[in-house]
Design a protein around this motif. Structure first.
Motif, short mmCIF file in Angstrom:
data_model
loop_
_atom_site.label_atom_id
_atom_site.label_comp_id
_atom_site.label_asym_id
_atom_site.label_seq_id
_atom_site.Cartn_x
_atom_site.Cartn_y
_atom_site.Cartn_z
N ASP A 23 -13.18 18.66 -20.54
CA ASP A 23 -12.25 19.20 -21.53
C ASP A 23 -10.94 18.43 -21.56
O ASP A 23 -10.37 18.20 -22.63
N THR A 24 -10.44 18.04 -20.40
CA THR A 24 -9.16 17.32 -20.34
C THR A 24 -9.31 15.82 -20.55
O THR A 24 -8.31 15.11 -20.61
N ASP A 25 -10.55 15.35 -20.63
CA ASP A 25 -10.83 13.92 -20.77
C ASP A 25 -10.16 13.14 -19.65
O ASP A 25 -9.52 12.10 -19.86
N ALA A 26 -10.29 13.66 -18.44
CA ALA A 26 -9.64 13.07 -17.27
C ALA A 26 -10.19 11.68 -16.98
O ALA A 26 -11.40 11.45 -17.05
N VAL A 27 -9.30 10.76 -16.65
CA VAL A 27 -9.71 9.43 -16.18
C VAL A 27 -10.03 9.57 -14.70
O VAL A 27 -9.15 9.86 -13.89
N ARG A 28 -11.29 9.36 -14.34
CA ARG A 28 -11.77 9.75 -13.02
C ARG A 28 -11.85 8.58 -12.04
O ARG A 28 -12.00 7.43 -12.44
N PRO A 29 -11.80 8.91 -10.75
CA PRO A 29 -12.12 7.91 -9.73
C PRO A 29 -13.56 7.43 -9.89
O PRO A 29 -14.43 8.19 -10.33
N GLN A 30 -13.79 6.18 -9.52
CA GLN A 30 -15.12 5.59 -9.63
C GLN A 30 -15.62 5.17 -8.25
O GLN A 30 -14.82 4.96 -7.33
N PRO A 31 -16.94 5.02 -8.08
CA PRO A 31 -17.43 4.43 -6.83
C PRO A 31 -16.84 3.04 -6.65
O PRO A 31 -16.78 2.25 -7.61
N ASN A 32 -16.36 2.75 -5.48
CA ASN A 32 -15.69 1.48 -5.20
C ASN A 32 -16.72 0.37 -5.03
O ASN A 32 -17.50 0.37 -4.07
N ARG A 33 -16.73 -0.59 -5.94
CA ARG A 33 -17.69 -1.69 -5.86
C ARG A 33 -17.46 -2.58 -4.65
O ARG A 33 -18.37 -3.28 -4.20
N ARG A 34 -16.26 -2.54 -4.10
CA ARG A 34 -15.94 -3.38 -2.94
C ARG A 34 -16.14 -2.64 -1.62
O ARG A 34 -15.85 -3.19 -0.55
N PHE A 35 -16.60 -1.40 -1.68
CA PHE A 35 -16.76 -0.63 -0.45
C PHE A 35 -17.71 -1.34 0.51
O PHE A 35 -18.80 -1.76 0.13
N ASP A 36 -17.28 -1.48 1.75
CA ASP A 36 -18.07 -2.14 2.78
C ASP A 36 -18.32 -1.13 3.89
O ASP A 36 -17.40 -0.78 4.63
N PRO A 37 -19.56 -0.64 4.04
CA PRO A 37 -19.84 0.35 5.09
C PRO A 37 -19.43 -0.11 6.48
O PRO A 37 -19.08 0.71 7.33
N ALA A 38 -19.45 -1.42 6.72
CA ALA A 38 -19.08 -1.93 8.04
C ALA A 38 -17.60 -1.72 8.33
O ALA A 38 -17.19 -1.71 9.49
N LYS A 39 -16.81 -1.57 7.28
CA LYS A 39 -15.37 -1.39 7.46
C LYS A 39 -14.92 0.06 7.28
O LYS A 39 -13.74 0.36 7.37
N TYR A 40 -15.90 0.94 7.04
CA TYR A 40 -15.57 2.34 6.78
C TYR A 40 -15.36 3.10 8.09
O TYR A 40 -16.16 3.01 9.01
N ARG A 41 -14.24 3.83 8.13
CA ARG A 41 -14.00 4.76 9.23
C ARG A 41 -13.44 6.04 8.63
O ARG A 41 -12.41 6.01 7.95
N PRO A 42 -14.11 7.19 8.84
CA PRO A 42 -13.63 8.43 8.24
C PRO A 42 -12.19 8.75 8.58
O PRO A 42 -11.47 9.30 7.75
N ASP A 43 -11.73 8.40 9.78
CA ASP A 43 -10.37 8.74 10.17
C ASP A 43 -9.33 7.89 9.46
O ASP A 43 -8.15 8.20 9.50
N LEU A 44 -9.78 6.82 8.77
CA LEU A 44 -8.84 5.96 8.05
C LEU A 44 -9.07 5.99 6.55
O LEU A 44 -8.39 5.31 5.80
#
Length: 650
Positions: free
Chosen positions: A472-493
């Motif tokens: 309804d608000t035509d919100a511009v939404r976050p997208q999946p990050n194409r540069r996301f690297d699981p090896a660099k992912y840490r939930p605490d960061l």
């Protein structure tokens, strides 16, 4: 003499015909009530004495205001940050619809339409859209509505929705004092300050005292006609300073076991409350209080992350989180509505209200129709003001960003429905799916128990409401990050939107330092460094400026505070790092503290506390994340008691 033969109902009828009405004490008043809208900045739910959540702060004038009308126990800002909420108040629209979702309206770049982004830092799963940076003049604002209906209009204090041609003067206000577009007070609360063409009247004048005085003059000059006074306080936003006499008084009352123990912040609360008292005193003195609607609210939750007096600025307990978070402490605050003779004095309501409700509410209170093509995301809360309940399904908070603070959260949207709250965390689950947190606030006001796994049916139902809201608000939404690297992912960061050091690796060094050391400081990243008198001048041509200083001898392990003055025309978050002796790699995210610089080209004081796990032998200052110039001076490293352990002499 003829009037003596006329009944009271007839007299009221003729008074209305003549354009007047009667107050409860029988005085003839103007038909159009005045409106005073008081908006505090960063005032948390537990920062007043309204709810029995503070023993340290004193807010007798806010209590005095509450005694005249209705206090809402479940009042929500439209955003956990200021500019989106301010736009929502003036338009009655959600930040999802206006596109103003971050407080970036003081920055030079003019952005009038939100933009989706496809990539972000590799350790984040979702991107954040680029926020609108100005409140467009195409909106029919609350001030324009009042002006078109014969009201004198004035704005006093903080704006933070854009400089000219997007200032209050272009949005329906006849007066704008001090005509300041910055994110907070210019330089300090206590003079000398740095507002253009607005000098203090006394050497140590407090900006809230001055703003209240200016507002008094406006009311005195317009007491014979209806007026809309928009008093948007600078208080209690950073920088943290106050009248010294008040600080000294509160310093004697500290309970070290109370999480609210900053005497400076307590003094700031008192000056804010004094300004409310000044406005109420003036309404009474001018005998117009009975014909004045007063609204009091906050733009977001309390700032519980910045350091002041060796502790956090405040505590929002029992709520979780604070300013810039999606938890209750970031969006829930005090709210009071007063209309003598209509809203019962000293009353309370547990109905859920939000910032976008004030515009349609005032239209109904004043019997003014909305524009033919005007729509609102908020609703009129007049049924609640009459003691009833509201007919609404839910309220929504859209915050598609990930500030680097404790209680962080990736880009998210939430819905409150009855006593339930669901948070959708964009693309933060497995395989790019959304992740959810569900809380039953009636039993868990501190949001400690995520019930999403236990009640999938509630998640599904409430997420459908979220999806309908976003459409309804035509919100511009976050997208999946194409540069996301699981090896660099840490939930605490994950919530650290500006992490130069991927995961826990050492910071990337430039191939070659950007110049020779100046006064012991080595420029690196995207900046050069020079000296200008007592200040270091950092000139950045990109998003990664920083300077490093090797201490002549290690500082023993203990809680430390890096203090400095800084003026900046750049943008973005700041961060300090420290190097622990004989520990390599030298600068890790785990050994850093983030802070929120004021990039308004005014000098601000910073005191950033950190606790190393071993002696330190170097510090690093990252003052921004963009191009620009930054002046830093009076740098020193102290202990909590304020003893200088090392002074960095330019």
């Amino acid at each position: 003499m003829i009037l003596n033969k006329i009944s009271l109902p007839s007299l009221l009828f003729f008074a209305c015909i003549a354009g007047g009405m009667f107050s409860p004490n029988g005085d003839l008043l103007a038909a159009k009530p005045n409106v005073v809208f008081i908006l505090a900045d960063d005032l948390g739910w537990s920062d007043t004495t309204l709810f029995g959540t503070t023993k340290f702060y004193k807010t007798p004038n806010i209590e005095r205001l509450a005694a005249r009308g209705m206090t809402f126990t479940r009042a929500y800002s439209s955003s956990p940050l200021c500019s989106p909420t301010r736009a929502s108040i003036l338009t009655g629209l959600s930040p999802a619809r206006t596109g103003i979702t971050t407080p970036n309206c003081h920055l030079p770049k003019v952005i009038l339409a939100a933009e989706a982004t496809a990539t972000g830092p590799p350790h984040l799963k979702a991107t954040s859209p680029n926020s609108v940076s100005r409140l467009k003049t195409s909106y029919y604002t609350l001030a324009e509505m009042f002006k078109d209906n014969g009201y004198a209009t004035a704005h006093f204090g903080k704006w933070h929705l854009g400089s000219a041609p997007y200032s209050p003067l272009e949005h329906g206000f006849d007066i704008d004092v001090p005509h300041w577009a910055g994110p907070g007070p210019a330089g300090s609360y206590v003079a000398p300050w740095r507002y253009p063409d607005f000098d203090p009247q006394t050497p140590d004048e407090h900006i809230e005292d001055r703003m209240a005085s200016e507002a008094v003059t406006f009311m005195e000059q317009n007491q014979g006609q209806p007026f809309f006074l928009n008093y948007w306080m600078f208080s209690v936003h950073a920088p943290f300073d106050a009248k010294q006499a008040l600080i000294d008084r509160y310093a004697k009352q500290i309970d070290p076991n109370d999480p609210q123990r900053s005497p400076t912040y307590a003094a700031m609360i008192e000056s804010m409350d004094d300004a409310v008292g000044t406005l109420l005193d003036t309404l009474d003195r001018l005998k117009i209080a009975d014909n004045t609607i007063v609204i009091f609210a906050s733009d977001n939750g309390g700032n519980m992350y910045n350091q002041v007096d060796g502790t956090t600025a405040t505590s929002n307990a029992p709520l979780r989180g604070g300013k810039a978070t999606m938890y209750e402490g970031g969006v829930r605050g005090p709210a009071i509505v007063v209309q003598p003779g209509v809203v019962a004095a000293n009353s309370r309501s547990d109905e859920v209200i939000q910032s976008s409700d004030f515009y349609p509410t005032l239209l109904e209170m004043l019997s003014i129709p909305k524009q033919p093509d005007q729509t609102f995301d908020g609703i009129s809360i007049t049924p609640a003001l009459r003691g009833g309940s509201l007919d609404r399904d839910a309220i929504f908070t859209y915050f598609p960003h990930s500030p680097p603070i404790p209680e962080w959260m990736p880009p998210a949207v939430s819905v409150h429905q009855d006593d339930w709250k669901l948070i959708r965390i964009f693309h933060s689950g497995e395989d790019g799916q959304h992740r959810y947190e569900l809380f039953h606030l009636a039993e868990d006001i501190g949001e400690q128990h995520d019930l999403s796994a236990k009640h999938p049916e509630w998640v599904q139902q409430m997420d459908a409401l979220i999806e309908a809201f976003l459409v309804d608000t035509d919100a511009v939404r976050p997208q999946p990050n194409r540069r996301f690297d699981p090896a660099k992912y840490r939930p605490d960061l994950e919530g650290i939107g500006r992490l130069k050091n991927s995961a826990a690796r050492p910071a990337k060094k430039s191939a070659k330092p950007r110049g020779k050391p100046v006064a012991g400081w080595q420029p690196d990243g995207t900046c050069t460094l020079k000296r200008d008198g007592d200040a270091l001048v950092i000139t950045s041509d990109g998003g990664d400026p920083y300077i490093i200083y090797g201490l002549p001898k290690p500082i023993p392990q203990q809680p430390l505070i890096l203090r400095f003055n800084m003026r900046s025309n750049a943008s973005g978050r700041g961060q300090i790092f420290w190097r622990e002796q004989d520990v390599r790699p030298p600068f890790l995210a785990a050994r850093s503290v983030k802070f929120d610089p004021e990039h308004d080209d005014a000098t601000h004081q910073y005191a950033i506390e950190f606790t190393p796990s071993s002696p330190i032998d170097a510090v690093r200052i990252d003052p921004s994340t963009s191009a620009g110039q930054i002046w830093i001076s009076n740098i020193r490293l102290t202990d909590r008691a304020g003893n200088v352990l090392h002074r960095f002499t330019p």
